[in-house]
Design a protein around this motif. Structure first.
Motif, PDB file in Angstrom:
ATOM      1  N   SER A  70     -20.027  63.237 152.103  1.00  0.00           N
ATOM      2  CA  SER A  70     -19.031  62.259 151.662  1.00  0.00           C
ATOM      3  C   SER A  70     -18.122  61.777 152.789  1.00  0.00           C
ATOM      4  N   ASP A  71     -17.557  60.604 152.575  1.00  0.00           N
ATOM      5  CA  ASP A  71     -16.617  59.961 153.497  1.00  0.00           C
ATOM      6  C   ASP A  71     -17.262  59.640 154.845  1.00  0.00           C
ATOM      7  N   PHE A  72     -18.453  59.100 154.782  1.00  0.00           N
ATOM      8  CA  PHE A  72     -19.149  58.641 155.983  1.00  0.00           C
ATOM      9  C   PHE A  72     -18.527  57.315 156.434  1.00  0.00           C
ATOM     10  N   GLY A  73     -18.290  57.205 157.740  1.00  0.00           N
ATOM     11  CA  GLY A  73     -17.791  55.931 158.292  1.00  0.00           C
ATOM     12  C   GLY A  73     -16.302  55.721 158.127  1.00  0.00           C
ATOM     13  N   ILE A  74     -15.526  56.812 158.004  1.00  0.00           N
ATOM     14  CA  ILE A  74     -14.073  56.647 157.948  1.00  0.00           C
ATOM     15  C   ILE A  74     -13.556  56.360 159.354  1.00  0.00           C
ATOM     16  N   GLY A  75     -12.297  55.887 159.409  1.00  0.00           N
ATOM     17  CA  GLY A  75     -11.664  55.694 160.715  1.00  0.00           C
ATOM     18  C   GLY A  75     -11.745  54.282 161.225  1.00  0.00           C
ATOM     19  N   SER A  76     -12.005  54.182 162.512  1.00  0.00           N
ATOM     20  CA  SER A  76     -11.985  52.908 163.240  1.00  0.00           C
ATOM     21  C   SER A  76     -12.856  51.843 162.588  1.00  0.00           C
ATOM     22  N   SER A  77     -12.420  50.579 162.709  1.00  0.00           N
ATOM     23  CA  SER A  77     -13.124  49.444 162.099  1.00  0.00           C
ATOM     24  C   SER A  77     -14.360  49.005 162.888  1.00  0.00           C
ATOM     25  N   ARG A  78     -14.635  49.616 163.988  1.00  0.00           N
ATOM     26  CA  ARG A  78     -15.694  49.191 164.908  1.00  0.00           C
ATOM     27  C   ARG A  78     -17.021  48.927 164.192  1.00  0.00           C
ATOM     28  N   GLU A  79     -17.447  47.675 164.183  1.00  0.00           N
ATOM     29  CA  GLU A  79     -18.738  47.328 163.575  1.00  0.00           C
ATOM     30  C   GLU A  79     -19.890  47.846 164.433  1.00  0.00           C
ATOM     31  N   HIS A  80     -19.543  48.216 165.671  1.00  0.00           N
ATOM     32  CA  HIS A  80     -20.535  48.820 166.560  1.00  0.00           C
ATOM     33  C   HIS A  80     -21.201  50.032 165.892  1.00  0.00           C
ATOM     34  N   ASP A 100     -13.975  52.356 153.680  1.00  0.00           N
ATOM     35  CA  ASP A 100     -14.060  50.984 153.153  1.00  0.00           C
ATOM     36  C   ASP A 100     -14.519  49.960 154.193  1.00  0.00           C
ATOM     37  N   ILE A 101     -13.944  50.039 155.378  1.00  0.00           N
ATOM     38  CA  ILE A 101     -14.244  48.992 156.373  1.00  0.00           C
ATOM     39  C   ILE A 101     -15.695  49.123 156.823  1.00  0.00           C
ATOM     40  N   PHE A 102     -16.134  50.365 157.047  1.00  0.00           N
ATOM     41  CA  PHE A 102     -17.533  50.588 157.438  1.00  0.00           C
ATOM     42  C   PHE A 102     -18.481  50.011 156.384  1.00  0.00           C
ATOM     43  N   ARG A 103     -18.159  50.271 155.114  1.00  0.00           N
ATOM     44  CA  ARG A 103     -19.027  49.789 154.029  1.00  0.00           C
ATOM     45  C   ARG A 103     -19.120  48.262 154.070  1.00  0.00           C
ATOM     46  N   GLY A 104     -17.959  47.635 154.209  1.00  0.00           N
ATOM     47  CA  GLY A 104     -17.931  46.169 154.274  1.00  0.00           C
ATOM     48  C   GLY A 104     -18.749  45.659 155.452  1.00  0.00           C
ATOM     49  N   ASN A 105     -18.543  46.287 156.613  1.00  0.00           N
ATOM     50  CA  ASN A 105     -19.284  45.870 157.814  1.00  0.00           C
ATOM     51  C   ASN A 105     -20.787  46.018 157.608  1.00  0.00           C
ATOM     52  N   SER A 106     -21.201  47.117 156.977  1.00  0.00           N
ATOM     53  CA  SER A 106     -22.637  47.391 156.854  1.00  0.00           C
ATOM     54  C   SER A 106     -23.303  46.317 156.006  1.00  0.00           C
ATOM     55  N   LEU A 107     -22.677  45.944 154.913  1.00  0.00           N
ATOM     56  CA  LEU A 107     -23.305  44.981 154.016  1.00  0.00           C
ATOM     57  C   LEU A 107     -23.315  43.582 154.630  1.00  0.00           C
ATOM     58  N   LYS A 108     -22.373  43.328 155.537  1.00  0.00           N
ATOM     59  CA  LYS A 108     -22.377  42.029 156.220  1.00  0.00           C
ATOM     60  C   LYS A 108     -23.417  41.973 157.325  1.00  0.00           C
ATOM     61  N   ALA A 109     -23.699  43.129 157.927  1.00  0.00           N
ATOM     62  CA  ALA A 109     -24.603  43.134 159.082  1.00  0.00           C
ATOM     63  C   ALA A 109     -26.042  43.489 158.703  1.00  0.00           C
ATOM     64  N   GLY A 110     -26.308  43.764 157.419  1.00  0.00           N
ATOM     65  CA  GLY A 110     -27.685  43.979 156.989  1.00  0.00           C
ATOM     66  C   GLY A 110     -28.138  45.424 156.932  1.00  0.00           C
ATOM     67  N   LEU A 111     -27.178  46.354 156.963  1.00  0.00           N
ATOM     68  CA  LEU A 111     -27.505  47.770 156.765  1.00  0.00           C
ATOM     69  C   LEU A 111     -27.156  48.095 155.311  1.00  0.00           C
ATOM     70  N   LEU A 112     -28.143  48.503 154.539  1.00  0.00           N
ATOM     71  CA  LEU A 112     -27.889  48.810 153.121  1.00  0.00           C
ATOM     72  C   LEU A 112     -27.220  50.170 153.001  1.00  0.00           C
ATOM     73  N   THR A 113     -26.018  50.197 152.429  1.00  0.00           N
ATOM     74  CA  THR A 113     -25.317  51.464 152.203  1.00  0.00           C
ATOM     75  C   THR A 113     -25.276  51.710 150.700  1.00  0.00           C
ATOM     76  N   VAL A 114     -25.886  52.817 150.313  1.00  0.00           N
ATOM     77  CA  VAL A 114     -26.028  53.163 148.897  1.00  0.00           C
ATOM     78  C   VAL A 114     -25.088  54.316 148.568  1.00  0.00           C
ATOM     79  N   VAL A 115     -24.425  54.224 147.426  1.00  0.00           N
ATOM     80  CA  VAL A 115     -23.548  55.313 146.961  1.00  0.00           C
ATOM     81  C   VAL A 115     -24.282  56.115 145.895  1.00  0.00           C
ATOM     82  N   LEU A 116     -24.434  57.417 146.124  1.00  0.00           N
ATOM     83  CA  LEU A 116     -25.019  58.306 145.113  1.00  0.00           C
ATOM     84  C   LEU A 116     -24.143  59.544 144.987  1.00  0.00           C
TER      85      LEU A 116
END
Lengths: 196, 465
Positions: A70-80, A100-116
């Protein structure tokens, strides 16, 4: 952005929670001005210091689906962080909760992030550890994941799903509403600051 | 039913709403820096798009810049190219830039408020998660990724899903030696690094009302560390006094203030979640682990991972203690550091420097400690020098530097070496954040100064023993 409809690949089980974007890609790799070539920075500290780290294990070398705690991609907004995952070869990340920011970035850049849910994530970890070569299919059209006998439904809002499936560029979609933006601008208070 | 502050600001920036789609939200101010913008400008160039509103966009150089010898070219070639790329992009697209050496250069979240560009009720975005800082003015301020930076440059809007709202009410009064940093570290420890996920937090209550603007910025700055998209504080006379007379303060001041005074959560508004904290009970707070939620009061000991009921928390604590090279049961006050960093967008403003200088006056930094003092902006540096604070730091044996993000994230030469341990007034204690293999304890400026004197994690009260 590349269209995403369905993807089949091996799973890399990352049994860690609170994986921040500084771990996904350390700041030193952010000095580049290009949009590609960030794969060397992916989990750079763990890959260089931990021989047992999941991406150092040959049986997971070809994995393209990352399953994390859980809580993957917390912290810095870096889309890198998203670019590094994509450049390394990942197309899907699965975890119980994202920054939140990582999730938003991923869906904009074409990486599918799934919540289970955590128990489902644990069953996927087990599945990938029992047989690292086993493949998993992520079907965005049907919003379903197939892993052996497991058939797991997941949620993704219609708009994000449509954009991913069509590989759409947000800017061109927004520019269709040019008249709305112009009308809004005309009504803004005069005293709002200008930088120039 | 009434509305919360966040909902009011959201609604007043709604360009377009359509069932099943995200809202289109107008952006009043877009702050740009060298790290998260080059790919966005490239995108514009490839598509032949201009920057829609250069007059609502401003850039500075902060993440990469050295804090010594700033009149020389940047020695690190990759950093230099990134900074030069920003300069070229700003010139090509007509964006105002405050470059290294400029009197108004500094950390993006320090210069926005300082120039008076950040005002109540605005929407503010930047390709940096600590954009939440600007929420201290009652602005809705969001950190965004590079794809969104490009979207804002091209359209001056963002596609956003409405957030949930959370109130964090801080009752009572802060005791002497306890600061805004201790409030926010305690909030994060209480709700966890994911506790604010999906929320905009509004900080309120008497202890928040009593804070200065600098202190409010410290609180809002670390909202992202609790997982929140933004943090906000309703504007009041403290806010208006801070803004009055600044370079970009409204000319029609009375009209602006009349509007700003409406920016409060209505009495009958309902938050989706509520948290309450008593300031009377707070004491100096420090972190022991590798995320900002892994903290406790300075009086405590390093916790035993076995004491965490949740398996993931237990595993996370075990990994953190291994990385931090700490044993359960060790008194936090017995932890020795070799570096103290005073600065960053969290605690690099003039009040922070004043607080630390007051502790250091007439004292010496311990011989085992290297202390770096990095003002958040060149104006802060100028002000501190006018007040003689630089001399207090230098006399104590600290290093006095120029403005930038510096050791908060170690993109410039200011880094921890492998195994080094810092007490840092910055915002993140992630593994390797301040340099590969470096270990970070997050602290307030007061604790940073006292720690520098004693060489172990300490509060100013410890110096009087």
């Amino acid at each position: 952005m590349e269209k995403f409809r369905q993807h089949t690949g091996q799973v890399a089980p990352l049994r860690r929670s609170n994986v921040d974007t500084d771990q996904i890609i350390p700041a030193v790799y952010l000095k580049r001005v290009t949009r590609t070539g960030f794969e060397d920075g992916l989990f750079a500290a763990w890959r260089s210091q931990e021989p047992d780290f999941v991406l150092n294990r040959p049986e997971y070398a070809g994995a393209s689906i990352l399953v994390a705690g859980s809580d993957f991609g917390i912290g810095s907004s870096r889309e890198h962080a998203v670019w590094a995952l994509l450049d390394y070869g990942f197309r899907v990340v699965i975890c119980p909760r994202y920054g939140d920011i990582f999730r938003g970035n991923s869906l904009k850049a074409g990486l599918l992030t799934v919540v289970l849910d955590q128990p489902v994530v644990e069953s996927l970890w087990q599945y990938a550890e029992d047989d690292p070569a086993a493949e998993v299919t992520v079907d965005l059209d049907a919003r379903t994941i197939l892993a052996g006998d497991l058939r797991i439904a997941f949620d993704l809002d219609d708009y994000a799903r449509w954009r991913l499936m069509e590989g759409l560029d947000d800017i061109s979609v927004t520019q269709r509403h040019e008249h709305d933006i112009t009308a809004f601008e005309a009504a803004r208070p005069q005293w709002l600051p200008r930088t120039a | 039913m009434g509305m919360t502050l966040a909902e009011k600001v959201w609604d007043s920036h709604l360009v377009r709403r359509c069932e099943g789609e995200p809202d289109l939200i107008y952006v009043d101010l877009h702050l740009v820096h060298e790290v998260t913008s080059p790919q966005a400008f490239d995108g514009l160039r490839l598509a032949g798009r201009p920057v829609r509103r250069p007059d609502l966009t401003v850039a500075t150089e902060d993440h990469n810049v050295p804090t010594e010898n700033i009149d020389q070219p940047i020695a690190d070639e990759v950093s230099r190219i990134q900074v030069e790329t920003l300069r070229r992009n700003c010139a090509e697209f007509g964006v105002r830039l405050y470059p290294m050496g400029d009197r108004d250069q500094g950390i993006v979240h320090v210069i926005g408020p300082q120039l008076g560009l950040t005002q109540p009720g605005m929407t503010v975005v930047c390709g940096d998660s600590h954009t939440s800082t600007h929420g201290a003015f009652g602005a809705l301020a969001l950190g965004i990724g590079t794809s969104e930076v490009e979207h804002v440059l091209a359209t001056q809007t963002l596609l956003l899903r409405p957030f949930r709202t959370m109130s964090v009410t801080v009752t009572g009064t802060l005791q002497p030696g306890v600061t805004a940093k201790d409030i926010i570290l305690a909030v994060i420890a209480k709700i966890g690094t994911g506790g604010g996920q999906g929320y905009v937090i509004e900080y309120r209550g008497p202890a928040v009302d009593a804070l200065s603007m600098e202190a409010r910025m410290t609180v809002c700055n670390m909202s992202i560390e609790a997982g929140a998209r933004a943090g906000m504080i309703a504007p009041d006379d403290t806010t208006f006094s801070f803004l009055k007379g600044r370079q970009h303060a409204p000319e029609d001041w009375d009209a602006a203030v009349r509007y700003w005074q409406t920016l409060r959560t209505d009495d009958d508004a309902v938050f989706d979640a509520e948290v309450v904290l008593d300031a009377n009970e707070l004491t100096p707070f420090v972190t022991w682990g590798t995320n900002p939620g892994q903290g406790s009061t300075l009086d405590a000991t390093v916790p035993d991972p076995a004491s965490f009921p949740d398996a993931a928390d237990r595993a996370s604590a075990e990994q953190a203690l291994a990385y931090m090279n700490l044993q359960p049961g060790t008194r936090l006050r017995d932890i020795a550091v070799d570096t103290v960093f005073l600065g960053s967008c969290t605690n690099g403003r003039i009040e922070d420097l004043r607080a630390a200088a007051a502790v250091l006056q007439g004292r010496r930094v311990d011989a085992s400690v290297r202390m770096l003092v990095v003002p958040g902006s060149m104006r802060v540096k100028e002000q501190a020098e006018a007040e003689g604070l630089n001399q207090i730091f230098l006399d104590a044996g600290a290093e006095w530097r120029s403005a930038g993000c510096s050791m908060c994230l170690g993109m410039n030469p200011d880094q921890l070496a492998v195994g080094e341990r810092s007490a840092s007034t910055s915002n993140r204690n992630f593994e390797g954040r301040q340099g590969k293999g470096g270990r970070t304890h997050l602290v307030s400026p007061l604790v940073a100064a006292a720690t520098a004197v004693r060489g172990t994690l300490s509060a100013p009260a410890d110096l009087e023993d």
